[in-house]
Design a protein around this motif. Structure first.
Motif, PDB file in Angstrom:
ATOM      1  N   UNK A 137      -8.947 -32.892  59.344  1.00  0.00           N
ATOM      2  CA  UNK A 137      -7.560 -32.471  59.193  1.00  0.00           C
ATOM      3  C   UNK A 137      -7.419 -31.002  58.824  1.00  0.00           C
ATOM      4  N   UNK A 138      -8.433 -30.207  59.078  1.00  0.00           N
ATOM      5  CA  UNK A 138      -8.401 -28.779  58.741  1.00  0.00           C
ATOM      6  C   UNK A 138      -7.283 -28.060  59.511  1.00  0.00           C
ATOM      7  N   UNK A 139      -6.593 -27.157  58.809  1.00  0.00           N
ATOM      8  CA  UNK A 139      -5.620 -26.253  59.436  1.00  0.00           C
ATOM      9  C   UNK A 139      -6.031 -24.813  59.128  1.00  0.00           C
ATOM     10  N   UNK A 140      -5.763 -23.914  60.059  1.00  0.00           N
ATOM     11  CA  UNK A 140      -6.285 -22.553  59.861  1.00  0.00           C
ATOM     12  C   UNK A 140      -5.495 -21.724  58.863  1.00  0.00           C
ATOM     13  N   UNK A 141      -4.314 -22.182  58.417  1.00  0.00           N
ATOM     14  CA  UNK A 141      -3.612 -21.402  57.404  1.00  0.00           C
ATOM     15  C   UNK A 141      -3.805 -21.974  55.994  1.00  0.00           C
ATOM     16  N   UNK A 142      -4.753 -22.903  55.851  1.00  0.00           N
ATOM     17  CA  UNK A 142      -5.038 -23.444  54.529  1.00  0.00           C
ATOM     18  C   UNK A 142      -5.746 -22.426  53.650  1.00  0.00           C
ATOM     19  N   UNK A 143      -6.559 -21.583  54.265  1.00  0.00           N
ATOM     20  CA  UNK A 143      -7.255 -20.533  53.519  1.00  0.00           C
ATOM     21  C   UNK A 143      -7.769 -19.495  54.493  1.00  0.00           C
ATOM     22  N   UNK A 145     -10.694 -18.431  54.868  1.00  0.00           N
ATOM     23  CA  UNK A 145     -11.992 -18.787  55.435  1.00  0.00           C
ATOM     24  C   UNK A 145     -11.862 -19.708  56.642  1.00  0.00           C
ATOM     25  N   UNK A 146     -10.653 -20.247  56.891  1.00  0.00           N
ATOM     26  CA  UNK A 146     -10.478 -21.173  58.003  1.00  0.00           C
ATOM     27  C   UNK A 146      -9.654 -20.593  59.146  1.00  0.00           C
ATOM     28  N   UNK A 147      -9.168 -19.369  58.976  1.00  0.00           N
ATOM     29  CA  UNK A 147      -8.216 -18.838  59.937  1.00  0.00           C
ATOM     30  C   UNK A 147      -8.827 -18.511  61.286  1.00  0.00           C
ATOM     31  N   UNK A 148     -10.144 -18.321  61.362  1.00  0.00           N
ATOM     32  CA  UNK A 148     -10.777 -17.965  62.628  1.00  0.00           C
ATOM     33  C   UNK A 148     -11.541 -19.120  63.273  1.00  0.00           C
ATOM     34  N   UNK A 149     -11.359 -20.310  62.765  1.00  0.00           N
ATOM     35  CA  UNK A 149     -12.033 -21.462  63.348  1.00  0.00           C
ATOM     36  C   UNK A 149     -11.476 -21.776  64.728  1.00  0.00           C
ATOM     37  N   UNK A 150     -12.299 -22.426  65.553  1.00  0.00           N
ATOM     38  CA  UNK A 150     -11.845 -22.931  66.840  1.00  0.00           C
ATOM     39  C   UNK A 150     -11.614 -24.433  66.735  1.00  0.00           C
ATOM     40  N   UNK A 151     -10.819 -24.985  67.631  1.00  0.00           N
ATOM     41  CA  UNK A 151     -10.479 -26.411  67.534  1.00  0.00           C
ATOM     42  C   UNK A 151     -11.696 -27.313  67.697  1.00  0.00           C
ATOM     43  N   UNK A 152     -12.632 -26.895  68.504  1.00  0.00           N
ATOM     44  CA  UNK A 152     -13.872 -27.656  68.689  1.00  0.00           C
ATOM     45  C   UNK A 152     -15.045 -26.738  68.357  1.00  0.00           C
ATOM     46  N   UNK A 153     -15.954 -27.214  67.555  1.00  0.00           N
ATOM     47  CA  UNK A 153     -17.123 -26.424  67.170  1.00  0.00           C
ATOM     48  C   UNK A 153     -18.320 -27.340  66.994  1.00  0.00           C
TER      49      UNK A 153
END
Length: 243
Positions: A137-143, A145-153
């Protein structure tokens, strides 16, 4: 299948359709980890309302809020399902408390990470055995450190694909979905707790504070993570690697 190939297949699909596609492409091998936060309740609803072949599990650290346990019960009852629960190893918890006391995590970052490892990371590794794809349930605006994640990794340490279906959702998007679908949620969210973990390690946040400021609130680190999504000390954010 590579993360980039899977991300291309899922591009443009709704939450429900993307999870249905995952269920179809990874029968019996897709899992979703819930901590009963608002984001996780959204994904749980999308899975259970479609009766998808995706196993849902949670990690019970033994230090959760009463409200979290009550929500677990309500969620099971609403969907007529049983979310699988994984506990930490009893001997490891006993050894930790006998050696360092019940609240050693307040004493140092190293102690806190040790506690998280025993109560969360090791049980998670057991929960993921046999799975090919892990939904979060990760969202990229939670922190930050998560803002540059991709949807699949690719989580290289566990050799498992990770899919974040609501990565680009805002907090308002999540709240609206819960309201529209009448999904049960933790009442602590209404009391200033956007991110809810173990009771001793979570507080409400003040207006203007970072989304995860209430997690491990006594620490000065800018990155607030428990280790579930880290490989070799870094958040997983690799793209294009083959599985």
């Amino acid at each position: 299948m590579s993360p980039s190939d899977l991300e291309a297949k899922l591009k443009g699909l709704s939450l429900e359709d993307s999870l249905a596609k995952i269920s179809q492409d990874f029968p019996g091998q897709a899992v979703f980890s819930t901590s009963f936060g608002l984001e996780d309740q959204v994904i749980t609803h999308a899975i259970y309302s479609q009766n998808l072949d995706i196993r849902i599990f949670t990690l019970d650290t033994g230090r959760l809020f009463t409200e979290t346990y009550e929500l677990h019960k309500r969620t099971n009852g609403m969907y007529g399902k049983r979310i699988q629960t994984f506990f930490p190893d009893a001997q490891a918890v006993e050894d930790l408390i006998n050696e360092k006391g019940p609240d050693s995590f307040y004493d140092s970052i190293e102690n806190r990470k040790e506690c998280c490892n025993i109560r969360k990371v090791i049980p998670l590794n057991r929960a993921l055995k046999g799975a090919k794809i892990w939904i979060t349930g990760i969202r990229n605006d939670q922190s930050g450190s998560r803002e540059n994640l991709t949807k699949v990794e690719l989580d290289t340490g566990r050799d498992i694909l990770k899919f974040h279906p609501i990565l680009d959702w805002s907090w308002e998007n999540v709240q609206q979905y819960v309201q529209d679908k009448n999904i049960p949620y933790n009442p602590l969210h209404d009391k200033g707790y956007p991110s809810i973990g173990c009771a001793p390690c979570t507080r409400a946040i003040m207006p203007g504070e970072d989304f995860r400021a209430g997690r491990w609130w006594w620490e000065n680190e800018s990155t607030k993570e428990c280790g579930l999504h880290w490989v070799d000390g870094k958040l997983v954010r690799k793209k294009g690697s083959e599985v």
